[in-house]
Motif scaffolding. Structure first.
Motif, short mmCIF file in Angstrom:
data_model
loop_
_atom_site.label_atom_id
_atom_site.label_comp_id
_atom_site.label_asym_id
_atom_site.label_seq_id
_atom_site.Cartn_x
_atom_site.Cartn_y
_atom_site.Cartn_z
N ILE A 191 0.84 -1.21 0.00
CA ILE A 191 0.00 0.00 0.00
C ILE A 191 0.86 1.25 0.00
CG2 ILE A 191 -2.00 1.13 1.06
CD1 ILE A 191 -2.68 -1.35 2.45
N ASN A 192 2.15 1.01 0.07
CA ASN A 192 3.01 2.17 0.19
C ASN A 192 3.21 2.88 -1.15
OD1 ASN A 192 4.70 4.04 1.22
ND2 ASN A 192 6.47 2.64 1.38
N ASN A 193 2.14 3.45 -1.67
CA ASN A 193 2.27 4.20 -2.92
C ASN A 193 1.31 5.38 -2.90
OD1 ASN A 193 -0.19 2.90 -3.26
ND2 ASN A 193 0.73 1.29 -4.51
N GLY A 194 1.25 6.07 -3.96
CA GLY A 194 0.39 7.25 -4.06
C GLY A 194 -1.07 6.94 -3.80
N PHE A 195 -1.41 5.68 -4.02
CA PHE A 195 -2.77 5.22 -3.83
C PHE A 195 -3.32 5.60 -2.45
CE2 PHE A 195 -5.70 1.44 -3.23
CZ PHE A 195 -6.66 1.92 -4.10
N LEU A 196 -2.50 5.28 -1.44
CA LEU A 196 -2.90 5.53 -0.06
C LEU A 196 -3.11 7.02 0.16
CD1 LEU A 196 -3.41 3.92 2.52
CD2 LEU A 196 -1.08 4.41 3.20
N ASN A 197 -2.24 7.83 -0.42
CA ASN A 197 -2.37 9.28 -0.28
C ASN A 197 -3.68 9.77 -0.86
OD1 ASN A 197 0.03 9.66 1.03
ND2 ASN A 197 1.19 9.89 -0.88
N LYS A 198 -4.01 9.19 -2.02
CA LYS A 198 -5.26 9.59 -2.68
C LYS A 198 -6.47 9.31 -1.78
CE LYS A 198 -4.17 8.85 -7.41
NZ LYS A 198 -4.30 7.79 -8.42
N ILE A 199 -6.51 8.09 -1.26
CA ILE A 199 -7.64 7.72 -0.40
C ILE A 199 -7.68 8.61 0.84
CG2 ILE A 199 -8.70 5.88 0.96
CD1 ILE A 199 -7.39 3.88 -0.92
N ALA A 200 -6.50 8.82 1.42
CA ALA A 200 -6.45 9.64 2.63
C ALA A 200 -7.00 11.04 2.35
CB ALA A 200 -5.01 9.73 3.13
N ALA A 201 -6.65 11.59 1.20
CA ALA A 201 -7.14 12.92 0.84
C ALA A 201 -8.66 12.92 0.74
CB ALA A 201 -6.50 13.37 -0.48
#
Lengths: 131, 319, 559
Positions: B278-288
């Motif tokens: 999960i350590n990718n931009g994906f997680l950032n997107k969801i968090a946002a």
């Protein structure tokens, strides 16, 4: 995941009971994030080397104030060689005259720290030697 | 494997190195440990736990000396807490075991807990196995008993000896904390101190309230420093072993431990997988999205889990 | 000293001084540090005044020299009557070499002998034991049997000197050897003057040369008390030592507290075997450290004297004045010596010795400048002795008694150290007394913490050590350090071998067997040990017998 920690055996060979220095160094190394195995007074060279093997330490710190270093340090170095663990860094501390330090370094003691040494210098020395 | 061969032939140096590897890099160590596994299972593993200052090291030292006289070989894993602030540890249990240090039939390894809250080192189980493969008949795990250590020690030990002493002011605490429940044998050390009889009575009373299976833990008095009560303790250890074997509880316990180990290892494995996948931009997107209230965290986790499970079962996930 | 009205007046003028003079000065001449502390790390106020001595009562707290509670000294004339005994701790190599050094020191005006034994002797190993390897004759003289002891005091009449022996675990054996040497010189025992250290508790706490566990060790100690009470009335049967406790890193308060707590344990042990307090207490002596902080040290000695007198009187009901008096030997603090610019050590030692003298010591050892690097050379020992002589004959501090008494700061500190030490003693009582507290590692841990704090202060530059963390220079390694001849070990081995061939080995065996039997009873072991010594049984042989019966002590420390 590398969780490597520097392991140090702090040992007092010989018969003197002055462990103030050894305990201070042990504590300072602990506070610098190392794992310090402390074995107490009156350790024979055989005990020290066997402990170093079982504990797989990177460094052995020997503290002695009785003047018996001229006998005991060479014996320890000899045993390390016999057991083929001479890659362990050995440092010494205590009341040790300059001319003896020269001799001790010749037989493979990496460094000798005399009274008045800052523990930070010992920490730095170990960290550089082991990395 | 050369390393395995050496260990089962009793090479202390290689065993010591493998323990270090298990402590520092478990993933790499596993490749060797799995080969080693078939050579283990022969040792009796005994947990020694109790509050600081109760005399665990001294008792371990005396037990070991007695066992050596019987010709048994002994491994000792001595665990002390790692400082949560510096990551360092002062490991001083050997001070009380000085006489054992040159005995080739004894192998002692000191370990820090390295951030593990349970009071055991994460590499305890591996270390026990390595000492087992090294040919040690009895393996002691010595650890400070506070809170969760007990639960942990049950996972690795076949039996647990709980040691306490009079006059610590926290006698009742130990009893209350339920620590006693994990002890198969209870020892009141320093029995020459005031308050010993009272403590023994209190413990016996607690045991009356808490009937634990068919085995009622014996309560022993020792003065370890003078080697008093050690033979009796050894006898009780034998009695308990006999009970464990005859009742089938040993088998049961070991199976229980295996289950727990599998579970622990899976958890570890998944934690790793999760943090790497999960350590990718994906997680950032969801968090946002979550912060902007476009999505709630509960649903997000559910969706994410489904994706992960799916991709993992398809083998599509990179290791 | 001051009544309430006066104190009030002083308070008013202090407040005025603070709000006018001081307040106006501080902005321009700010103080060097935020916090000023003593050598032991205790905060020091800017100024001490009668306000700090509000409850002060001259008659009960100080009184006169030679009077209870002896704050001002144990003798009524102090150094006006007789100077302290100048006693340099010495001994190295063989008995022959040490004998020469003693004669030299006596010629130089030293007034008492102080014997340093090597570590194998102190731990009860003969020179040919494997544990003795490399240690023979290193930190003191090697004594294996009566033969060596005879040589050590050859030509020194034992009725003319007083001898102090730093020996603990095997104290009974060395005392026995000394007695037999005296017998052979034709000196009767009641003329023998001196001290045997005989203090095992501080070995467990700080010095490390123990052999047996506490219980049998306490028995051996009380055996000496009992024997000397009957046979050697001038002999100090113990030197209860704070010196090594301080060297291990304790504060001044801890030094006083732990030493007196040990003292209490010895008194109790002696009473428990049926001795009367006034029979043995007059022969108890003490041994303290003189550290760097001059004024704190002076106060420490005074506080220790007062506290001990109270303990003996109130706790043990001692009646004999001599039982109440804390008489002590002092040694300057070895741990303050630096290997860097080692000549500076001469100055440190002088200041520390001054503290001991101002504190009313009965005898004094001054360290030599080269001791941070090696054993002291003859020249260095001479300077150390001369330091005492300058203090005694040139400085004038000896001409009046307890000259610092009445200083607000000194009296405040004396009160404070006494109070803090008493608190520790109460705590140790709660733990079950000194032996128990040691077993639990209490004192050891307290000392370790202090030592670590002290080291941190130095490393953070909060505490300045001249030449070490400030005022450094590049220097060449020192020359002329004393080296013990490596032949010593060989020489001792030959001597033992020869001895074992020439002595009556049947007699040796018989005396050792008798000792072994006696050790299993409650008997006083001194007569048995004397017999062993007379038959030339070695120190190691005697200790092996006792080890077999008593067992060996295991270190008890908390990290």
């Amino acid at each position: 995941m590398d969780k490597k920690k520097i392991r140090v055996l702090v040992a007092k060979p010989g018969l003197d009971g002055h462990d103030r220095g050894a305990k201070i160094v042990a504590r300072a190394l602990r506070d610098a994030g190392m794992e310090v195995i402390y074995t107490g007074l009156r350790q024979t060279p055989e005990q020290i080397v066997e402990t170093a093997i079982q504990e797989d330490v990177n460094v052995i710190g020997l503290s002695i104030l009785s003047g018996a270093h001229t006998h005991l340090f060479p014996r320890i170095m000899e045993l390390l060689k016999e057991n083929k663990v001479e890659d362990i860094v050995v440092i010494g501390g205590g009341v040790i005259p300059e001319e003896d330090i020269y001799e001790l370094k010749k037989i493979g003691i990496a460094e000798v720290f005399t009274p008045g040494t800052n523990t930070k210098d010992i920490i730095k020395f170990i960290q550089e030697k082991v990395k | 494997m050369e390393m395995i061969e050496k260990i089962i032939n009793g090479d202390r140096k290689v065993a010591a190195k493998l323990i270090t590897l298990a402590e520092n890099d478990f993933n790499q160590a596993q490749n060797i440990l799995k080969e080693l596994y078939s050579y283990t299972g022969n040792a009796l593993v005994i947990g020694i736990t109790g509050p600081p200052g109760a005399g665990k090291s001294t008792i371990t030292d005396q037990l070991t000396k007695s066992l050596r006289k019987q010709g048994k070989t002994v491994g000792i894993v001595a665990i002390d807490p790692t400082s949560p602030f510096t990551g360092g540890a002062l490991l001083g249990d050997r001070i009380r075991m000085q006489d054992l240090s040159t005995d080739q039939g004894v192998f002692i390894r000191s370990m820090g807990t390295r951030g593990n809250l349970g009071g055991l080192s994460p590499a305890t189980q591996s270390t026990v196995r390595i000492l087992d493969a090294l040919g040690k008949d009895i393996i002691f795990i010595e650890t400070v008993g506070v809170g969760q250590a007990e639960v942990e020690i049950v996972k690795v030990a076949d039996m647990v000896v709980l040691i306490t002493m009079p006059g610590m002011g926290d006698d009742i605490q130990i009893i209350k904390a339920g620590i006693m429940e994990i002890g198969d044998i209870l020892v009141v050390n320093k029995a020459d101190k005031e308050g010993c009889e009272r403590l023994v009575t209190e413990i016996e009373m607690m045991l009356d309230f808490n009937p634990k299976s068919k085995w009622r833990p014996p309560v022993l008095k020792t003065i370890a420093i003078d080697n008093i009560g050690i033979q009796e303790l050894l006898q009780e250890i034998n009695n308990h072993l006999k009970y464990l074997n005859e009742s089938g509880e040993l088998e049961q316990r070991r199976q229980e431990s295996a289950k727990k180990e599998i579970f622990d290892l899976i958890q570890e494995k998944w934690k790793e997988i999760l943090s790497s996948s999960i350590n990718n931009g994906f997680l950032n997107k969801i968090a946002a999205k979550i912060v902007k209230r476009e999505e709630d965290p509960y649903t997000a986790v559910k969706k994410l889990s489904n994706i992960l499970i799916h991709s993992y079962t398809q083998g599509g996930m990179n290791k | 000293m001051f009544n309430a009205e006066e104190i009030n007046k002083i308070k008013k003028s202090r407040l005025k001084w603070e709000s006018n003079t001081l307040k106006n000065t501080l902005p321009f001449f700010s103080e060097r540090k935020d916090k000023f502390v003593t050598g032991s790390g205790k905060e020091v106020a800017r100024l001490y005044t009668p306000e700090d001595l509000e409850e002060f009562d001259y008659n009960t707290q100080l009184n006169f020299p030679g009077q209870y509670p002896y704050t001002r000294g144990v003798q009524s004339t102090m150094y006006r009557g007789r100077l302290w005994t100048m006693r340099q701790y010495a001994g190295f190599g063989t008995a022959e070499e040490s004998n020469k050094r003693y004669k030299y020191l006596l010629e130089q005006g030293q007034t008492g002998l102080s014997v340093a034994f090597d570590l194998p002797t102190q731990i009860g190993y003969d020179s040919d034991h494997s544990m003795a390897l490399g240690e023979v004759g290193k930190v003191g003289v090697a004594i294996d049997s009566l033969k060596d002891m005879e040589m050590l005091f050859d030509g020194i009449p034992l009725d003319k000197v007083s001898t102090s022996m730093t020996i603990n675990a095997p104290a009974n054996i060395l005392l026995a050897m000394y007695i037999v040497v005296a017998e052979k010189q034709g000196v009767s025992l009641n003329k023998l003057k001196g001290t045997i250290q005989n203090d095992i508790l501080k070995e467990y706490i700080a010095r490390g040369t123990y052999i047996f566990p506490p219980a049998p060790s306490m028995r051996l100690i009380t055996n000496i008390f009992e024997f000397c009470f009957r046979e050697m009335p001038l002999w100090n049967t113990i030197s209860i030592s704070g010196y090594h406790i301080r060297e291990a890193g304790a504060t001044a308060v801890q030094e006083v507290a732990f030493t007196l707590a040990d003292g209490i344990a010895y008194v109790e042990a002696a009473i428990n075997i049926g001795l009367k307090v006034d029979d043995f207490a007059p022969r108890l002596s003490f041994f303290f450290n003189a550290h760097n902080d001059l004024l704190e040290e002076v106060a420490k000695f005074r506080a220790a004297r007062r506290l001990w007198a109270k303990i003996m009187k109130e706790r043990f009901g001692a009646k004999n004045e001599k039982s109440l008096m804390l008489r002590f030997h002092t040694q300057t603090a070895g741990c303050t010596l630096t290997a860097q610019q080692s000549d500076n050590n001469i100055i440190r030692v002088a200041m520390q010795a001054l503290a001991a003298v101002l504190g009313g010591t009965q005898s004094l050892h001054t360290n030599s400048r080269d001791e941070a690097m090696a054993l002291p050379s003859e020249g260095s020992v001479r300077i150390a002795l001369r330091t005492q002589q300058v203090l005694a004959y040139e400085t004038g501090v000896t001409e009046t008694i307890d000259p610092l008494a009445g200083s607000y700061y000194i009296e405040f500190l004396t009160n404070d150290i006494e109070k803090q030490a008493l608190k520790y003693i109460e705590k140790i009582d709660k733990l079950g007394g000194a032996s128990r507290a040691i077993e639990q590692g209490f004192m050891q841990q307290e000392i370790q913490n202090s030592a670590y704090r002290y080291q941190e202060e130095i490393e953070e530059g909060k505490r300045i050590v001249v030449g070490v963390n400030k005022f450094r220079i590049k220097e060449k390694p020192p020359k002329g350090l004393l080296k013990v001849d490596p032949e010593v070990e060989h020489h001792q081995l030959m001597k033992i071998k020869k001895l074992k061939e020439s002595r009556d080995n049947h007699k040796v065996k018989a005396t050792l067997n008798a000792l072994e039997k006696a050790a299993q009873t409650e008997a006083n072991l001194m007569p048995f040990i004397l017999d062993c010594v007379r038959s030339y049984a070695t120190l190691g042989e005697i200790c092996t017998i006792l080890r077999g019966i008593f067992g060996e002590y295991k270190e008890s420390i908390k990290l």
